[in-house]
Design a protein around this motif. Structure first.
Motif, short mmCIF file in Angstrom:
data_model
loop_
_atom_site.label_atom_id
_atom_site.label_comp_id
_atom_site.label_asym_id
_atom_site.label_seq_id
_atom_site.Cartn_x
_atom_site.Cartn_y
_atom_site.Cartn_z
N LYS A 24 0.85 -1.20 0.00
CA LYS A 24 0.00 0.00 0.00
C LYS A 24 0.88 1.25 0.00
N SER A 25 0.74 2.05 -1.04
CA SER A 25 1.48 3.31 -1.13
C SER A 25 0.49 4.46 -1.11
N ASP A 26 0.58 5.28 -0.07
CA ASP A 26 -0.38 6.38 0.09
C ASP A 26 -1.81 5.86 -0.02
N CYS A 27 -2.06 4.76 0.64
CA CYS A 27 -3.37 4.12 0.58
C CYS A 27 -3.58 3.31 1.86
N THR A 28 -4.76 3.41 2.43
CA THR A 28 -5.09 2.62 3.61
C THR A 28 -6.10 1.54 3.25
N THR A 32 -4.70 8.30 -0.15
CA THR A 32 -4.42 9.46 0.70
C THR A 32 -3.51 10.49 0.03
N ALA A 33 -3.06 10.20 -1.19
CA ALA A 33 -2.21 11.14 -1.92
C ALA A 33 -2.29 10.81 -3.40
N SER A 43 -15.12 7.10 -4.78
CA SER A 43 -14.42 7.29 -6.04
C SER A 43 -15.22 6.71 -7.20
N SER A 44 -15.50 7.54 -8.18
CA SER A 44 -16.28 7.10 -9.33
C SER A 44 -15.42 6.42 -10.39
N THR A 45 -14.10 6.51 -10.24
CA THR A 45 -13.20 5.88 -11.20
C THR A 45 -12.16 5.05 -10.47
N PRO A 81 -7.82 4.33 -6.70
CA PRO A 81 -8.98 5.20 -6.84
C PRO A 81 -8.52 6.65 -7.01
N LYS A 82 -9.48 7.58 -7.07
CA LYS A 82 -9.13 9.00 -7.08
C LYS A 82 -8.46 9.39 -5.77
N ILE A 83 -7.66 10.45 -5.82
CA ILE A 83 -6.99 10.95 -4.63
C ILE A 83 -8.02 11.35 -3.56
N ASN A 84 -7.75 10.90 -2.33
CA ASN A 84 -8.58 11.19 -1.16
C ASN A 84 -9.98 10.60 -1.27
#
Length: 393
Positions: free
Chosen positions: A91-95, A116-117, A144-146, A205-208
């Motif tokens: 997981k990179s910038d992702c929880t 998260t980024a 996230s829609s995409t 997903p999309k950021i945040n």
């Protein structure tokens, strides 16, 4: 249609190692079935369900009546296919928040992935020496829609999916994708990459924003097959085999009609895939088959090993459901596809000893893989009016 078939398979009943035909009712038309491993299907409630070894799969994909699902051997090389909190999923910038909603198999096992980024996501590091791999994963929108599947080490290779309308927005490089609606907001996304090495697979997903994910899979193939669950090790689903319907009492015929309603997942890249009425050998048989790497369907008749009739027809898309029939009589053959008579041959003998209907070409290498919706053999040549009615989609 008044004419009654000698054998009719409309998939509905089965037991271990057996698929029952609805005609005849004395067992002569039943198929022998084998698969030396567990496998999954879509059950009548629309959920992914695991069945035991040698249990045929009546698959309800798309709703409505079931079809008999037949697939080749495949391996899911992703371990922990449902546990994205495991360290093998980087997981990179992702929880990852585990077990948040009901997954496509009806259990509370789907995880929430939140970026998260910029470019944050879930990654899988590995490399493969083959030139084609297909990854698939079940995804449901949260915020996230995409969602994007991409090769992080060669970022031009990517597929962008829209979860609002179930479409593919972008395909880049040598990566192509598909999206399949599994109901209740779930989609199965696939991406096929034709590269020597697929080193870092990313899903973001999309950021945040966030998506629900479940059921990661990667296969050494040009298309995805049914879901194969893994935990600490890879898992191989063995091939389905279905054959041996009929005997000399049932099929003591020198003329007749062979009919199938079928669908396939993809154009097969190698080998013919065939279905046959034969004397249990390769030498004497009537085959319906798919040519590899094409949208060509064929009817082929072999007598003493020689092809005495070859009728070919090109359709728009071999992966769609179609209805085909082959009529056979001494010096009188016809090939029907989707309501049209597409080929005739007025010379050619009929193989003797026809007694076995099988979903293969008899070689053990070129089995039919796809969905069987209907299969019949008649002991007479149907009329053009009957064939038009029978084969019209």
């Amino acid at each position: 249609m008044a004419t009654k078939p000698s054998l009719a398979l409309i998939p509905s009943a089965y037991k271990a190692s057996k698929v029952y035909s609805i005609l005849p009712n004395n067992g002569d038309g039943d198929f022998t079935f084998s698969r030396g491993s567990e496998a999954t299907r879509i059950n009548k409630d629309g959920l992914i369900e695991t069945v035991s070894s040698n249990i045929p799969r009546l698959d309800y994909s798309g709703g409505g009546c079931p079809s008999l699902l037949l697939e080749p051997q495949r391996t899911n090389a992703f371990t922990y296919s449902e546990q994205f909190n495991q360290s093998v999923w980087f997981k990179s910038d992702c929880t990852i928040t585990t077990n948040q909603i009901i997954s496509p198999d009806g259990t509370l096992t789907a995880d929430l992935a939140t970026s998260t980024a910029n470019n944050g996501g879930v990654f899988r590091f590995s490399s493969w020496s083959t030139t084609e791999k297909t990854v698939s994963i079940f995804v449901k929108k949260n915020t996230s829609s995409t969602v994007e599947i991409f090769n992080a080490t060669a970022s031009a290779n990517r597929v962008l999916f829209n979860l609002d309308n179930g479409t593919i927005t972008t395909q880049g490089g040598t990566m192509t994708g598909t999206i399949e609606d599994f109901g209740n907001g779930w989609y199965r996304l696939t991406a096929t990459h034709t590269a020597v090495q697929l080193e870092t697979l990313g899903i973001k997903p999309k950021i945040n924003e966030s998506i629900y994910i479940w059921g990661g899979q990667i296969e050494d193939a040009s298309y995805s097959s049914s879901y194969i669950k893994t935990e600490a090790s890879t898992v191989t689903r063995l091939a389905d085999n279905c054959y041996g319907a009929g005997n000399s009492n049932l099929f003591d015929i020198t003329e007749g009609t062979m009919y199938f309603e079928l669908s396939k997942n993809v154009i097969e890249p190698i080998n013919y895939s065939g279905l046959s009425l034969s004397d249990s050998s390769l030498s004497n048989r009537i085959e319906f088959r798919y040519e590899p790497n094409s949208n060509i369907l064929q009817a082929v008749v072999r007598v003493s090993g020689a092809a005495v009739v070859v009728l070919s027809y090109t359709i728009a898309d071999v992966t769609q459901k179609h209805k085909v029939a082959i009529t056979f009589k001494e010096d009188d053959y016809a090939f029907w596809v989707n309501g049209l008579k597409v080929g005739i041959d007025t010379s050619g003998t009929v193989p003797t000893g026809l007694r076995e209907l099988a979903f293969d070409d008899g070689s053990g290498a070129n089995d039919f893989y796809g969905n069987v919706h209907d299969a019949r053999v008649y002991d007479e040549v149907l009329t053009d009016a009957e064939l038009t009615e029978l084969t019209t989609l």
